[in-house]
Motif scaffolding. Sequence first.
Motif, PDB file in Angstrom:
ATOM      1  N   PHE A 114       0.829  -1.199   0.000  1.00 49.95           N
ATOM      2  CA  PHE A 114       0.000   0.000   0.000  1.00 49.95           C
ATOM      3  C   PHE A 114       0.866   1.252   0.000  1.00 49.95           C
ATOM      4  N   LEU A 165      -3.599   9.947   7.295  1.00 47.99           N
ATOM      5  CA  LEU A 165      -3.051   9.276   6.125  1.00 47.99           C
ATOM      6  C   LEU A 165      -4.188   8.858   5.204  1.00 47.99           C
ATOM      7  N   PHE A 167      -4.787   6.137   2.080  1.00 48.81           N
ATOM      8  CA  PHE A 167      -4.154   4.942   1.542  1.00 48.81           C
ATOM      9  C   PHE A 167      -4.646   4.642   0.134  1.00 48.81           C
ATOM     10  N   GLY A 168      -3.737   4.079  -0.689  1.00 47.27           N
ATOM     11  CA  GLY A 168      -4.137   3.521  -1.965  1.00 47.27           C
ATOM     12  C   GLY A 168      -4.840   2.191  -1.747  1.00 47.27           C
ATOM     13  N   TYR A 209      -8.812   2.394  11.991  1.00 47.57           N
ATOM     14  CA  TYR A 209      -9.034   2.244  10.560  1.00 47.57           C
ATOM     15  C   TYR A 209     -10.013   1.106  10.300  1.00 47.57           C
ATOM     16  N   GLN A 235     -10.910  -1.653   7.040  1.00 46.20           N
ATOM     17  CA  GLN A 235     -10.432  -2.154   5.757  1.00 46.20           C
ATOM     18  C   GLN A 235     -11.474  -3.071   5.136  1.00 46.20           C
ATOM     19  N   LEU A 272      -8.392   0.769   2.860  1.00 44.73           N
ATOM     20  CA  LEU A 272      -8.100   1.131   4.241  1.00 44.73           C
ATOM     21  C   LEU A 272      -8.519   2.581   4.465  1.00 44.73           C
ATOM     22  N   LEU A 323      -9.370   5.736   7.311  1.00 47.79           N
ATOM     23  CA  LEU A 323      -9.260   6.246   8.667  1.00 47.79           C
ATOM     24  C   LEU A 323     -10.647   6.601   9.193  1.00 47.79           C
ATOM     25  N   PHE A 381      -8.645  -1.939  12.233  1.00 44.75           N
ATOM     26  CA  PHE A 381      -7.282  -1.850  12.747  1.00 44.75           C
ATOM     27  C   PHE A 381      -7.139  -0.666  13.692  1.00 44.75           C
TER      28      PHE A 381
END
Lengths: 113, 116
Positions: A88, A101, A103-104, B35, B37, B43, B45, B91
Amino acid sequence: GQQLNQSPQSMFIQEGEDVSMNCTSSSIFNTWLWYKQDPGEGPVLLIALYKAGELTSNGRLTAQFGITRKDSFLNISASIPSDVGIYFCAGQLIQGGSEKLVFGKGTKLTVNP
Amino acid sequence: DAGVIQSPRHEVTEMGQEVTLRCKPISGHDYLFWYRQTMMRGLELLIYFNNNVPIDDSGMPEDRFSAKMPNASFSTLKIQPSEPRDSAVYFCAISTPSSGRTDTQYFGPGTRLTVL
């Protein structure tokens, strides 16, 4: 919101081959990071990049922070079976008091022995 | 998953039930992140805390989700009532004071939630 376009979605390679994957965005990021996730585990940080143009290595891994601050790539040289996993990219944009953050979607890597 | 314990590792529940996910940082930290997913959305936040205070909860999907951090060693993410679309891996991650940065995050092993 900010989005990262990561490619390719998946790769199937032979052991010993080199691998390249990248992330692009329409947004500018302060930091680019690359994580690896093994099945049943959380992502693990591989490389962090803090300046535009920065090129950083971690063993067989090399990553670069794009000059425009809108992209980054990760290269893996001489792949081995334990490189299998999902990679990632992530970008951090410090804005309005938030430091989250983004994320891809990940690149799933399969290495055939 | 250095420095973070999550429990349970797997949770299967029925729609409408309350679900509580737990995160216990082992090592020192000043930021804690939750997080989610999924295959479709990747993923994401949900919320993060700095020194136990929520800083950004803009990722919390709706009022059914709530998170607390009563002290530096413990955080919970609660879903009430749960729905099948909440099925995902959740997570918890921390960033440590020694790094001085919020981008260097250490993830726990995750809780796989299935809502039937």
